[in-house]
Structure formats: C-alpha cells, structure tokens
Design an enzyme around this catalytic site. Structure first.
Site, PDB file in Angstrom:
ATOM      1  N   HIS A   1      -4.717   0.056   7.575  1.00 17.89           N
ATOM      2  CA  HIS A   1      -4.971  -0.002   6.142  1.00 17.89           C
ATOM      3  C   HIS A   1      -4.879   1.395   5.509  1.00 17.89           C
ATOM      4  CE1 HIS A   1      -8.004   0.230   2.808  1.00 17.89           C
ATOM      5  NE2 HIS A   1      -7.257  -0.751   2.362  1.00 17.89           N
TER       6      HIS A   1
ATOM      7  N   GLU B   1      -1.321   2.267   5.130  1.00 16.83           N
ATOM      8  CA  GLU B   1      -0.762   1.540   3.978  1.00 16.83           C
ATOM      9  C   GLU B   1      -1.009   2.337   2.676  1.00 16.83           C
ATOM     10  OE1 GLU B   1      -2.565  -0.845   0.833  1.00 16.83           O
ATOM     11  OE2 GLU B   1      -2.966  -2.112   2.587  1.00 16.83           O
ATOM     12  N   HIS B   2      -2.247   2.829   2.512  1.00 16.04           N
ATOM     13  CA  HIS B   2      -2.555   3.651   1.332  1.00 16.04           C
ATOM     14  C   HIS B   2      -1.673   4.893   1.283  1.00 16.04           C
ATOM     15  CE1 HIS B   2      -6.560   2.514  -0.638  1.00 16.04           C
ATOM     16  NE2 HIS B   2      -6.259   1.490   0.135  1.00 16.04           N
TER      17      HIS B   2
ATOM     18  N   GLU C   1     -13.518   1.826  -1.525  1.00 14.39           N
ATOM     19  CA  GLU C   1     -12.999   0.473  -1.285  1.00 14.39           C
ATOM     20  C   GLU C   1     -13.906  -0.257  -0.282  1.00 14.39           C
ATOM     21  OE1 GLU C   1      -8.905   0.310  -0.002  1.00 14.39           O
ATOM     22  OE2 GLU C   1      -8.853  -1.880  -0.083  1.00 14.39           O
TER      23      GLU C   1
END
Lengths: 436, 427
Positions: free
Chosen positions: B67, B70-71, B142
């Site tokens: 993740h 991905e950012h 997040e």
C-alpha cells in the site's frame, strides 16, 4: 458522440422523465416526492418510505414484497429520504434486468410500475391508519439508524456542523429526522403526514433503459392515475443570511483522529448566474487531488490523508473536510484559510481555470454513462430551470472566466469551524479561541 | 490480437499478451463517453515474504508496504502525477487489496496521452529518503481514519480469529509502527519483484478502437527494457482449516453492539471454473440463508434483535478464503444462535428448487446491474483473470447452478471447526 436524450412529459400532474437507451443491461426507475422542509414533519416523513416498503394491501408484509420482487427476476426496490436545499425528498428506486436477459415473454416494466404504485398508494391500513406493528418496527429501525450515525465519525461531524450552521432553521436536522421526535409519533399521526404528502408533494418519475417511450407513457398514465400536485417548485433555497463572526465548535469523542470541518456559505445555488463559476472555484480550491487543499494540506505538509471540499448545489453551502492529528488543528485551519484567501485574491493561473473546467466537463460527460448519472443530470436541469441539452451544459461551464471565479469566491463566507477532538481533557480551549 | 464474443451479454473482449509478458484486454463500449483503464499488478498486502530475484534469498518486508508503494508511485522525479493527469483533464486513482495493486484512469478526452501517462508512471519508480519520510505522515492519518471505523477494525478482528499466521489477518495499510520501518530500499525490492510486466494486466473499457489501443501499448512497451521474466516465489506460512480462536470480544466506541460470524475456507486452493462455481454457489447460499427475504432475517427482525438487514460476503483468493455474516444487535447471542440454527437446518433438509431459482435470478439481476459500470468490469475482470476465471462466465455459470450444487458447497464450507464469532461492544 451518440446522443442520450431525456424527454419530459406530464401525466395526471406527475412529471415523467424518460431516457430510452441501449447502453445498459438493466432498466432503472426512480420516483421522487418532493416537499418543502418542515421541522415538525421531518421525522414522520423520514419514516414514511420505510413504512410503505413494509406492507401493502396485496402484499401485507416485507417478506411477501421481497418474494414478489424475487419472482420479478430479482428486481430491487429500495426507499430513501434526502434533504436538498430547502426540500425533503422521499424516493423509491427500482432496477430490473433488461428484456433480453429474461426468459419470460412479457416486459417486467409494467409489473414494476404496478408494484411501485401499489407501495406508494395502497399501504396496509387498519382502521384508516397505518398498521401499528409496522409503524413500531420502523420507529425502532429509524432510532437504530440515527444512533449508528455516532459510529461513523466523519458523518457525525458533518451532521453536527450543519446543525450548528443552520441553528433555528428547518435545514438544521438530517433528512432522516431526530431521535427525540420518534417517541411521540404513532400510526395515526404519520398517516396524516402521508396523506398530506400525497396531496402536496411534487412527483418526478425517472425511467432509464431500453423501452418504447410511447408505451411507457401510456403505462404511467394508466397506473399513476391519481391527480398529482403540479405546481412546480420555483425556489430551491431562500438562504440569504449575511455574515456573522466565525463560530468555533468543538466536540469530544473517543476518536483516533481529529475530524476538522469548515462550513462556508457561498451565496450561490444552482439557480444563480454564477453557479458554474462557483463550481470551477471549488475545482481549483478543494474538490480534486490537483486542488489547492490536497496539495497544501496533504502533499506539502503531510497533515492529512483526506483534505477536500464539496458544494451542496441547492443550499449555497461548501464544506471543507480533513482528518488530522489532534495537535495540528491550528496549523491546518491556518493553511485552509490561506488557500481561501489565495482564491479570493485571484492567486491562481489561467491554466488552473482551464484544468478545472476540463475536469468538470469530463464529469458531466461521464454522468451520461450510468443510469443514476443520467437521472442526476436531469434533476439538475429541473432544479436550475435550464436546458438539459449536453452541448448547452458544456457551454455554461466553458464560458466561465478567471474573473468570474474570483467574483464568485469573494462571496464565500466562513460560517463555522467544527472540530471533533479526542476525549481526554487537555487545556487547549484558549488556543481554539484565537482561531478566526 | 484475439477476440472473445459474449453473445448474450452483447460484449466482445480483445486480448493480447505482449512479449514482455504484459496481458492486455480491451472492451469497446459504443455510445459511452468515458474511457476507464486499470493497470494492475498481482501483488497485495499478503505478499510480504518472498525470494529476492537477484540474490536468491528470502526477505520479509514490513507490513503495509504494498500500500505504501502504491502511494509512492504517484510521485515521479518531476513531481506529482495527479497534476499531469489534471492537465490532461483526467482522473487517476489506485487501490491495494490483499492480492492486487491497481492504478486506475478515467478520462473522456486525450485518451492516448492519458493511457501513455498511466503506463509510464507505473513503470517509473522514484523513491528518495526524503519523499519516503514525508509519506509516512500521510499514511499514518489514513491508518487512523480506518481506526475510527468500527466495521473495518472488526473485519481484521475476525480475520485474526480465523488465521494463526497467514498475512491476510494483517491490516492492508499496516500499522503506524510497521510503516515507520519502511525504507526506499524496501520499496525498490518490492517494486523490482512484483511490477514486472509479466506479473501485470492492463484493461481498457470505453469508446475505443481495440487495434489502435493495443498498438499504442505495444509501442510504448517496446521502447522500454525489462529484465527477463522470472517466476515469483512467494512464501506463505502453513495454515490449516481450523480457526485460531472460536470467539473474541472487542471494545470499540459503538452505540449498538456488532456481531459477526465467520467461516474460514477449508480448501482455499481452488482456481478457475471450479472456484467460480464454488464462490457463486456460496453467494447464492448466503443470500438464501441470511438475505432480507430469508426466514433467519425475518426471525431476527421480528424478535427485535436486528433493525436492518444482515451483511454477508465471501472472499476467496488463492491461499485464503472466508465468509462473514454480520449485523448490529443489542442481542448478539441471539444472532449467533439463529445463524447456528439456520446452518443446522439447511444441512439437515434439502434445498427447494424454487427457492434456489428465486435467489439465482436475484443474483443474475445484481450481476447485470453491476456490469452497467465500466469501473466494476475493469476491476473485477482483472481479479477473475488473476484467479484463472472469466468475469463474463458469471452469467452462464449462475444460470446453470442447481440446488444440488448449493447443497454440496453448504456441507463443504459451513463446518463447526471453521467457525468463529466476534462481538464488538461499546467502551
């Protein structure tokens, strides 16, 4: 570009909006009943669609309605209530597979409209009022829905901001009503409100999918044979409150992250000349990942994961939202306001304006790719009183200039800063007072 | 380029596999305005232990790194990719799941330019110590946003009840602690292992010419050099069919308690048509047993244990699978009892043909509704393909399901040893 056309006609006072297209695998139906918001009736009205969806004369309980839907090739029927501008909207949605996927010879559309009519007009009654066990059940269920709002912190913060911003106005409460009103409502009183709704509500029926328009028009004419109120709703909001000093509200809850919301009054609704300019302004200010809020709050300062803004088209309301660390409250408010001031001074480029317009046009075009999007476009045309022709709509966005944007933004007025803070007691109230 | 025609659905899909291993699928949609594309790698949060390609040694990376990566892909040496897309009037996004990372594009004009930008930014990793540090603050927020979501916390609570060691029990975003250990070297190691075109799929749906799009992608790929495709060795711990814990309680700030009953899949190795038939049967079963026209739901609702429908879902990817039934209830024990009774009763009796057919029709209806959305098609087609299935086979497979298929799956999936419960109560 293949043209998707929405044609509107009136049948017994009901406004019918048809979009016949082969783009989709299903046929979508939506019935909207619109009435002016009224504080004392909000909760009763919020209960009505759920009561109606729980039993009719021919299908006296929920299970029988669901079974009927099951027989109709898995048709779905859902009920909901919304608030938009100064109106409360009760809505029913249905979706059925398109004819080519059915193994039955006749169209499901007529059956669906029959059922929808039955649900709205033939509720299960006892002694001239709603069935009391259904009413008690739905009261409990609404209470539950309202209390589960506390579990969704961002939603809760949003509800609290609206409540504070519109204190004393009908708009202050959520469309689903208030918990404290529920206890006093009963089968008789809600039935009165229902009768009033049928009499005074404004009915819009949308159907999107593959069908023959003329056949559907006569179906609707026959099925919805009652006379409907056809006085069009002219003004969607009377919001013209002038600026007061900024209100700062803080609540405390057991949360892991602070929820910061800023509520602005924009003084432009979908019925105003400068509405598209305000939308372009919001595109530059906070709507997209390329907007000022995202760049400055998230990318430059790493203060938040989400930081964006949205407009309520029918109320003249803009809300900025960010999830932040509790200690970063002041810094974040400061950065958000700096972006607001930059917008007001015209501190953005022509190419940002062009970009914002391109993105809005793109969103408009893609709305035509979903049944709900087509309905949404047609609702906006009804609310604005302008044409729903795609080329006209594109033109309205395209002609917005930088000076239009600056003018629109300068009407924006920060009304309330709301912060959902953590529970433990820390003496920072004095800091909060300083923020203006 | 070859074409597969789905006559009943009225769709044709074009496919080509490039020399570098990249699979391309194009679904032309006449009359649509938007082109939607996904560029997906078969790499998600569970792939945290693997063989490094060049060194041939096993590495374990910090939780949440897929993740995080991905950012970070959205940042190039020249700045933020969001702005490039915005200048081209397009929207980009991305998501990471247990087994996939997908980059998405949505555009109504400048299609070729935007598709090229999508291809290029995903194939151009750029990480520096400074930018990696900066991202930690964002992802920390997040994670905290999800920490405030009781359903999300409960989902990982029940997965921890089911799984002793499989990484599916770890939150996709990791923890504040684990992401703080991530370095740019870790990111490059993961990128180099999992972002080879041979491990990726490009899907385009919209008003496009398949020939032209495939040519554009082929030319783009031929200008870049990639190492020889190598087989990826992922390492997963042993995990048997038994649950880790039979039950647990979580304390979270909720007004009404939440209750969940989960079943761990005892044979999560199915792939292809076998998996498709199995998971569709399970979806039909869950709807039949617990849906809003079921006796179980009626009993819970009339008893006053529940005020809105139960939620339920079944997840299965290679190596793990589970179903979860849940609801908000002041009487969590009653919900668990009714779920137990329902499973018991269904196992004892046989399923009526008309009941099965009614739910199958309902599932067909909701599938047709779902594939109105090009985004749904793009995201799901990729998921099906990664598990050797075909999204558009859902319709014929559902049509051919029988009550016997359902009964078979019922006995395989719902067993006492694979069951676990979770109750969430207010603090």
């Amino acid at each position: 570009m293949e043209d998707v056309h929405i044609s509107s006609s009136e049948h017994n006072g009901l406004q019918l909006h048809l979009c016949s297209t082969n783009k989709f695998k299903t046929i979508s139906i939506m019935l909207m009943i619109k009435v002016p918001l009224q504080e004392d009736l909000t909760t009763a009205r919020a209960l009505i669609p759920h009561i109606l969806n729980s039993g009719t004369i021919n299908y006296p309980n929920r299970k029988l309605i669901k079974e009927k839907l099951g027989e109709m090739y898995g048709a779905t029927l859902s009920a909901d209530v919304q608030k938009k501008g100064d109106h409360q909207i009760i809505m029913f949605r249905m979706e059925i597979p398109a004819d080519q996927f059915l193994s039955i010879p006749h169209s499901l559309l007529k059956l669906s409209l029959d059922l929808l009519h039955e649900v709205v007009y033939n509720p299960l009654l006892e002694n001239g009022k709603f069935n009391s066990s259904i009413v008690e059940q739905e009261k409990r269920s609404l209470k539950q829905r309202l209390s589960s709002m506390y579990d969704e912190k961002i939603l809760y913060a949003n509800v609290r901001l609206i409540e504070e911003m519109f204190k004393g106005e009908a708009y202050q409460f959520p469309a689903s009503g208030r918990e404290e009103d529920i206890v006093s409502l009963d089968a008789l009183s809600i039935h009165q409100v229902y009768k009033n709704l049928l009499e005074n509500g404004f009915f819009d029926l949308f159907i999107v999918g593959a069908f023959n328009e003329n056949e559907v028009k006569s179906m609707v004419q026959d099925i919805f044979s009652e006379q409907h109120n056809n006085n069009p709703i002219k003004e969607i909001s009377s919001e013209r409150k002038v600026g007061n000093p900024v209100k700062v509200i803080q609540d405390r809850m057991d949360v892991n992250q602070g929820k910061l919301l800023l509520g602005y009054r924009t003084f432009s609704t979908i019925q105003d000349e400068d509405y598209e300019a305000a939308r372009v302004a919001n595109a530059i200010f906070g709507r997209f990942p390329s907007s000022k809020l995202f760049i400055n709050v998230r990318e430059k300062e790493s203060l938040a994961y989400f930081a964006h803004s949205q407009i309520e088209s029918n109320k003249g309301l803009l809300i900025v939202m960010a999830g932040i660390d509790f200690d970063n409250y002041e810094r974040t408010v400061e950065i958000i306001r700096e972006q607001e001031y930059a917008m007001k001074k015209g501190d953005f480029t022509e190419s940002e304006v062009a970009q914002g317009k391109a993105m809005l046009i793109s969103l408009l075009l893609e709305a035509y790719d979903t049944p709900l999007g087509i309905m949404e476009v047609s609702i906006q045309a009804i609310d604005s009183g302008l044409s729903n022709n795609l080329n006209d709509e594109i033109k309205r966005i395209s002609r917005v200039s930088k000076s239009d944007v600056v003018r629109a933004v300068n009407k924006w007025n920060l009304d309330t800063i709301y912060f959902l803070n953590r529970e433990e007691y820390i003496n920072e109230c004095s800091n909060l007072q300083k923020v203006r | 380029m070859n074409a597969v025609i789905y006559k009943k659905l009225g769709e044709t899909i074009y496919h080509e596999k490039l020399v570098n291993g990249l699979e391309i699928f194009i679904l032309p949609k006449k009359g649509f305005h938007k082109t939607f594309a996904t560029f997906t790698t078969k790499y998600g949060s569970i792939d945290n232990k693997f063989l490094l390609p060049e060194k041939k040694c096993i590495t374990q990376v910090p939780d949440g790194i897929a993740h995080f990566l991905e950012h970070k892909m959205f940042e190039s040496e020249k700045g933020d990719v969001y702005h490039t897309f915005a200048k081209q009037g397009a929207f980009a996004n991305a998501f990471t799941s247990f087994s996939r990372t997908a980059y998405t594009l949505s555009a109504t004009f400048n299609i070729n330019e935007n598709l090229t930008t999508l291809l290029n930014f995903v194939q151009d990793p750029y990480f520096s110590d400074e930018t990696v540090e900066k991202e930690k603050g964002i992802i920390e927020q997040e994670i905290k946003m999800y920490d405030d979501n009781p359903d999300w916390r409960a989902r990982f609570g029940i997965l921890a009840n089911m799984y002793k060691s499989h990484p599916v029990k770890i939150d996709i975003a990791g923890t504040v602690n684990s992401i703080n250990q991530i370095t740019k070297e870790d990111l490059y190691a993961c990128y180099n292992t999992f972002y080879h075109p041979n491990n990726m799929l490009f899907f385009v749906v919209g008003p496009v010419e398949p020939e032209e799009i495939i040519k554009l992608i082929r030319n783009n790929q031929e200008q870049k050099t990639f190492s020889k495709p190598e087989e990826i060795h992922r390492i997963f711990p042993d995990e048997d069919a038994k649950v880790n814990r039979r039950s647990s309680v979580m304390n979270l700030p909720v007004q009404t308690p939440k209750v969940f009953v989960g079943y761990k899949e005892s044979n999560p190795g199915r792939q292809g048509q076998e998996l498709l038939k199995y998971e569709l049967s399970l979806n039909v079963l869950l709807e039949l047993m617990f849906g809003n026209s079921s006796e179980a739901y009626e009993k819970m609702y009339n008893g006053g244990y529940l005020d809105k429908p139960l939620t339920f879902d079944y997840t299965n990817e290679k190596g793990f699978g589970f179903s979860v039934i849940g609801g908000d209830s002041r009487e969590p024990e009653e919900i668990i009892n009714i779920v137990d009774e329902t499973v018991f009763k269904f196992k004892k009796e046989s399923i009526k043909k008309e009941d099965a057919q009614r739910i199958i029709k309902k599932e067909i209806g909701s599938f047709l509704s779902a594939i109105n959305s090009p985004q749904f098609i793009a995201n799901q087609f990729t998921r099906y393909r990664f598990n050797d299935m075909d999204l558009f086979d859902v319709l014929p497979t559902l049509e051919n399901l029988t009550e016997k298929d359902l009964e078979q799956v019922l006995h395989l999936h719902f067993s006492e040893e694979s069951k676990t419960t979770l109750t969430v109560i207010g603090k």
